[in-house]
Design a protein around this motif. Structure first.
Motif: not given
Ligand code: AMP
Ligand code: MG
Length: 418
Positions: A57-65, A152-155, A157-166
């Protein structure tokens, strides 16, 4: 290499709209299938071969902003200030030794993991320290404030980089944030580039009085490289059918695309059509676009060929609408439609209905602060200065018959085209 059938560029109508051209290319051109592993540092601009699922996950752990003081939600002052004793100090890269004690606050810095039990963070600017060293917290902070929860940014397992992305630099950053060091990419497509014309001399060679230096080849090679292609510079072919045919035949099969400029009009000295027909198959696309002329589309030994017009501006504009989508399709990239941005016209223009026109314009801030465009004063398709002294193209759709000052028009910056 990309293998296409001889008739894949055939088109029934006499005039082809820009949308028809792009549609035909994207449905009939197949992506090359060769993959390679590319180091992350070389990934910018390359086309991703497979989806990438977040391995963490991103961030990998809960942290202070923020830099400040962490507390449990239950200890947030409600109506009045409250002074809490300090319990612990966690800096970025550190870990709390123990859960936060009820009724206490911990000194914490941006990016540091929240101590177990802590749920909100006061910004250091919002607190003061009393004489006994306790931290005086103001009322009203919301539960969970100033905390960045894991994922909170990316869970995961979530796919955010897709095949065909330049890949853009931000995609490279994401792959790095996942800890990846290499990515599976589609190999760069190989494009052979020729200019044609007896009147052309290469920069660096002697120029006869009746010759001009070849500029298109360098423009086209630069545009291709920006699209991520590997380019073979094959120089200038003379206006003679046999040598043209031999030149083209030699590179077919060893490239994914052959690109030529010049010689595709229908004059007696335009030999590209006959040359291609003698070693492969060819159709001329008459596109309803200005500037632009017929664009030649052909196949030699399964390798697609695109013959662009010789006038530099026509060459530029047809590259954008024919070569760019072809390159993206061959490279396995997702389509990247061009989306003109509305700006205010500061010029008058008359136009025929039924074709699309691209007007070279300069973008500037108007007196009221709004963006407006002025037209390059001359129109010739041979004027290189018109591409250099402007910021982009205004797209005037098929149904438009003119432009009046103040009218909203669609603007494509040169930077958005390649
Ligand atoms: P063509 O399409 O061959 O009839 O050429 C149209 C015009 O573009 C002529 O004036 C050519 O001299 C010019 N031209 C053709 N190829 C190039 C090139 N590679 N660089 C600059 N100008 C060119
Ligand atoms: Mg010519």
């Amino acid at each position: 290499m990309a293998q296409l059938s001889d008739d894949c560029f055939a088109f029934g109508g006499p005039m082809m709209s820009v949308d028809e051209a792009v549609g035909l290319i994207t449905t009939r051109v197949n992506a090359i299938a060769d993959l390679e592993t590319v180091a992350l540092v070389d990934a910018d601009g390359r086309v991703l071969a497979r989806n990438v699922a977040a391995p963490l996950p991103l961030p990998p752990f809960t942290n202070s902003a923020v830099d400040g003081y962490a507390v449990r939600n239950a200890d947030l002052p409600d109506r009045a200030e409250q002074a809490l004793p300090l319990d612990g100090r966690i800096q970025a890269g550190g870990l709390a030794q123990a859960p936060i004690k009820p009724g206490h606050t911990a000194r914490i810095f941006t990016g540091a993991p929240m101590p177990p039990g802590a749920e909100a963070v006061f910004m250091q600017e919002d607190v003061r320290i009393d004489v006994s060293g306790r931290i005086v917290l103001p009322p009203g902070l919301k539960p969970g404030a100033n905390v960045r929860p894991a994922g909170e940014d990316i869970p995961e397992g979530h796919i955010v980089l897709r095949a065909g992305q330049r890949l853009l630099p931000q995609h490279v950053a994401l792959a790095a944030a996942f800890g990846l060091t290499q990515l599976e990419m589609i190999r760069r497509i190989r494009v052979a580039v020729f200019s044609t014309g007896d009147e052309l001399a290469s920069p660096g060679e002697p120029r006869a009085a009746s010759q001009l230096f070849d500029s298109n080849r360098f423009m086209l090679m630069a545009m291709l490289r920006r699209l991520g292609c590997e380019v073979s510079d094959l120089g200038i072919l003379r206006d003679e059918r046999t040598s043209l045919a031999n030149g083209l035949k030699q590179v077919a099969g060893r490239h994914d695309l052959i690109l030529t400029t010049g010689g595709v009009s229908t004059g007696e000295e335009d030999h590209v059509k006959a040359a291609v027909e003698s070693v492969g198959s060819l159709v001329l696309w008459r596109m309803a676009i200005k500037p632009g002329r017929p664009v030649a589309m052909g196949i030699i030994d399964g390798t697609p060929l695109i013959g662009l017009p010789g006038n530099p501006v026509a060459s530029f504009v047809t590259f954008v609408h024919v070569v760019r989508p072809t390159v993206l399709a061959l490279a396995g990239a997702l389509p990247e439609p061009l989306l003109p941005i509305p700006v205010r016209a500061a010029f008058t223009y008359k136009k025929k209905a039924g074709r699309r026109e691209y007007v070279r314009v300069f973008l500037r801030k108007g007196q009221d602060g709004g963006l407006e465009v002025t037209k390059f004063p001359r129109e010739g398709a041979g004027l290189l200065s018109s591409l250099v002294e402007t910021s982009g193209l205004v797209e005037l759709g098929e149904s438009i018959t003119g432009v009046e000052p103040g009218q909203s028009v669609g603007f494509l910056s040169y930077a958005s085209l390649i």
